[in-house]
Scaffold this motif. Structure first.
Motif, mmCIF file in Angstrom:
data_model
loop_
_atom_site.group_PDB
_atom_site.id
_atom_site.type_symbol
_atom_site.label_atom_id
_atom_site.label_comp_id
_atom_site.label_asym_id
_atom_site.label_seq_id
_atom_site.Cartn_x
_atom_site.Cartn_y
_atom_site.Cartn_z
ATOM 1 N N ALA A 53 63.328 88.005 3.623
ATOM 2 C CA ALA A 53 63.263 89.230 4.411
ATOM 3 C C ALA A 53 64.622 89.624 4.988
ATOM 4 C CB ALA A 53 62.242 89.088 5.536
ATOM 5 N N LYS A 54 65.401 88.644 5.465
ATOM 6 C CA LYS A 54 66.669 88.955 6.115
ATOM 7 C C LYS A 54 67.896 88.451 5.362
ATOM 8 C CE LYS A 54 64.737 89.064 10.747
ATOM 9 N NZ LYS A 54 64.780 88.534 12.092
ATOM 10 N N GLY A 55 67.719 87.826 4.224
ATOM 11 C CA GLY A 55 68.881 87.282 3.518
ATOM 12 C C GLY A 55 68.475 86.599 2.240
ATOM 13 N N GLY A 56 69.268 85.586 1.856
ATOM 14 C CA GLY A 56 68.924 84.868 0.639
ATOM 15 C C GLY A 56 70.074 84.047 0.106
ATOM 16 N N LEU A 57 69.999 83.775 -1.195
ATOM 17 C CA LEU A 57 70.951 82.898 -1.869
ATOM 18 C C LEU A 57 71.110 83.367 -3.307
ATOM 19 C CD1 LEU A 57 72.296 79.847 -1.761
ATOM 20 C CD2 LEU A 57 70.291 79.308 -3.128
ATOM 21 N N ASN A 58 72.353 83.344 -3.789
ATOM 22 C CA ASN A 58 72.644 83.593 -5.201
ATOM 23 C C ASN A 58 73.361 82.372 -5.741
ATOM 24 O OD1 ASN A 58 71.751 86.331 -5.645
ATOM 25 N ND2 ASN A 58 73.382 86.939 -4.254
ATOM 26 N N ALA A 59 72.917 81.874 -6.893
ATOM 27 C CA ALA A 59 73.535 80.694 -7.490
ATOM 28 C C ALA A 59 73.651 80.880 -8.995
ATOM 29 C CB ALA A 59 72.715 79.442 -7.181
ATOM 30 N N SER A 60 74.644 80.192 -9.562
ATOM 31 C CA SER A 60 74.826 80.169 -11.004
ATOM 32 C C SER A 60 75.553 78.884 -11.358
ATOM 33 C CB SER A 60 75.620 81.393 -11.482
ATOM 34 O OG SER A 60 76.913 81.392 -10.894
ATOM 35 N N GLY A 61 75.556 78.563 -12.647
ATOM 36 C CA GLY A 61 76.264 77.365 -13.059
ATOM 37 C C GLY A 61 75.688 76.769 -14.317
ATOM 38 N N THR A 62 76.025 75.499 -14.531
ATOM 39 C CA THR A 62 75.548 74.785 -15.703
ATOM 40 C C THR A 62 75.128 73.375 -15.308
ATOM 41 O OG1 THR A 62 77.775 74.042 -16.270
ATOM 42 C CG2 THR A 62 77.008 76.049 -17.341
ATOM 43 N N ILE A 63 74.171 72.859 -16.050
ATOM 44 C CA ILE A 63 73.750 71.464 -15.915
ATOM 45 C C ILE A 63 73.829 70.859 -17.314
ATOM 46 C CG2 ILE A 63 71.887 69.877 -15.314
ATOM 47 C CD1 ILE A 63 70.845 72.111 -13.431
ATOM 48 N N ARG A 64 74.703 69.890 -17.445
ATOM 49 C CA ARG A 64 74.889 69.228 -18.733
ATOM 50 C C ARG A 64 73.922 68.050 -18.828
ATOM 51 N NH1 ARG A 64 79.856 68.552 -18.218
ATOM 52 N NH2 ARG A 64 79.834 66.368 -17.624
ATOM 53 N N LEU A 65 73.200 67.975 -19.935
ATOM 54 C CA LEU A 65 72.219 66.920 -20.158
ATOM 55 C C LEU A 65 72.720 65.858 -21.130
ATOM 56 C CD1 LEU A 65 69.141 69.279 -20.545
ATOM 57 C CD2 LEU A 65 69.889 68.068 -18.476
ATOM 58 N N ASP A 74 77.752 77.058 -8.387
ATOM 59 C CA ASP A 74 78.316 77.910 -7.339
ATOM 60 C C ASP A 74 77.160 78.607 -6.648
ATOM 61 O OD1 ASP A 74 81.177 77.587 -7.882
ATOM 62 O OD2 ASP A 74 80.741 78.630 -9.749
ATOM 63 N N ALA A 75 77.209 78.681 -5.314
ATOM 64 C CA ALA A 75 76.141 79.337 -4.560
ATOM 65 C C ALA A 75 76.730 80.059 -3.354
ATOM 66 C CB ALA A 75 75.099 78.322 -4.092
ATOM 67 N N ILE A 76 76.146 81.202 -3.055
ATOM 68 C CA ILE A 76 76.518 81.976 -1.871
ATOM 69 C C ILE A 76 75.239 82.291 -1.115
ATOM 70 C CG2 ILE A 76 77.517 84.125 -1.000
ATOM 71 C CD1 ILE A 76 79.210 84.217 -3.565
ATOM 72 N N ALA A 77 75.213 81.924 0.166
ATOM 73 C CA ALA A 77 74.051 82.202 1.014
ATOM 74 C C ALA A 77 74.425 83.240 2.064
ATOM 75 C CB ALA A 77 73.574 80.933 1.699
ATOM 76 N N ASP A 78 73.495 84.128 2.325
ATOM 77 C CA ASP A 78 73.656 85.156 3.359
ATOM 78 C C ASP A 78 72.361 85.178 4.171
ATOM 79 O OD1 ASP A 78 74.402 87.355 4.895
ATOM 80 O OD2 ASP A 78 73.801 88.795 3.358
ATOM 81 N N GLN A 79 72.399 84.620 5.369
ATOM 82 C CA GLN A 79 71.240 84.549 6.254
ATOM 83 C C GLN A 79 70.061 83.813 5.607
ATOM 84 O OE1 GLN A 79 71.306 85.928 9.631
ATOM 85 N NE2 GLN A 79 73.414 85.606 9.010
ATOM 86 N N LEU A 80 70.357 82.769 4.832
ATOM 87 C CA LEU A 80 69.334 81.961 4.182
ATOM 88 C C LEU A 80 68.504 81.231 5.237
ATOM 89 C CD1 LEU A 80 68.152 80.638 1.571
ATOM 90 C CD2 LEU A 80 69.872 78.837 1.898
#
Length: 185
Positions: A53-65, A74-80
């Motif tokens: 409602a007031k914010g959140g989180l954006n993330a991206s990247g890779t996971i090697r198996l 990488d992640a950016i949070a805004d009022q999470l």
């Protein structure tokens, strides 16, 4: 809980997943948007977006198996608000996070950078930053500083060939015990 996720399997060795989920308590739902691509060797997180409602989180990247486990996130949070998923941890967090690493024959190695952690958590102001590297043998190089209310944690690692780190805790209060009694140190 509501979900609309499309999973596309090109064959058993590759997949694409895009979709939206809504999770959390009825009064605090969080909408999650996913865009993933994966193979037997690598999962690419094109987008993971959490909208509250007031914010959140954006993330991206890779996971090697394969051939070894590793990650770059990488992640950016805004009022999470973590309270949407863990009721006892309400808050509003802002931060920029980057982490990478891998499992090696000698142990884990990785990096963590936290820029400008600010906000509130459990009705206490919170702030912090980190620029840490860990090498096999749990050798820490770099710094971490976290502050929650009047309590803080600081780590200063020297790197090198063996563990050489100063860790400092300043704990103002351990909180309330089960009877409601406040425990101060």
């Amino acid at each position: 809980f509501a979900a609309a996720v499309e999973l596309v399997l090109a064959d058993l060795a590759a997949f694409d997943a895009q979709g939206e989920l809504s999770i959390g308590p009825p009064d605090k739902p969080a909408d999650i948007t996913l865009d993933l691509h994966g193979t037997e060797q690598l999962v690419t997180l094109n987008t993971i977006r959490l909208k509250q409602a007031k914010g959140g989180l954006n993330a991206s990247g890779t996971i090697r198996l394969q051939p070894d486990i590793g990650w770059e996130i990488d992640a950016i949070a805004d009022q999470l608000d973590p309270g949407a998923f863990a009721a006892d941890w309400p808050g509003a967090l802002d931060f920029v996070l980057a982490s990478s690493g891998q499992m090696t024959d000698k142990g884990p190695t990785g990096t963590l950078t936290f820029e400008s952690l600010t906000g509130s958590l459990r009705q206490r102001p919170i702030s912090g930053s980190a620029d840490l590297r860990m090498d096999p043998g749990y050798i820490v190089d770099g710094t971490l500083a976290l502050k929650s209310g009047d309590s803080s944690l600081a780590i200063d690692g020297k790197g090198g060939t063996s563990t050489d780190a100063n860790i400092r805790f300043d704990i103002a209060s351990l909180g309330k015990d089960s009877t409601g009694l406040v425990i101060d140190v």
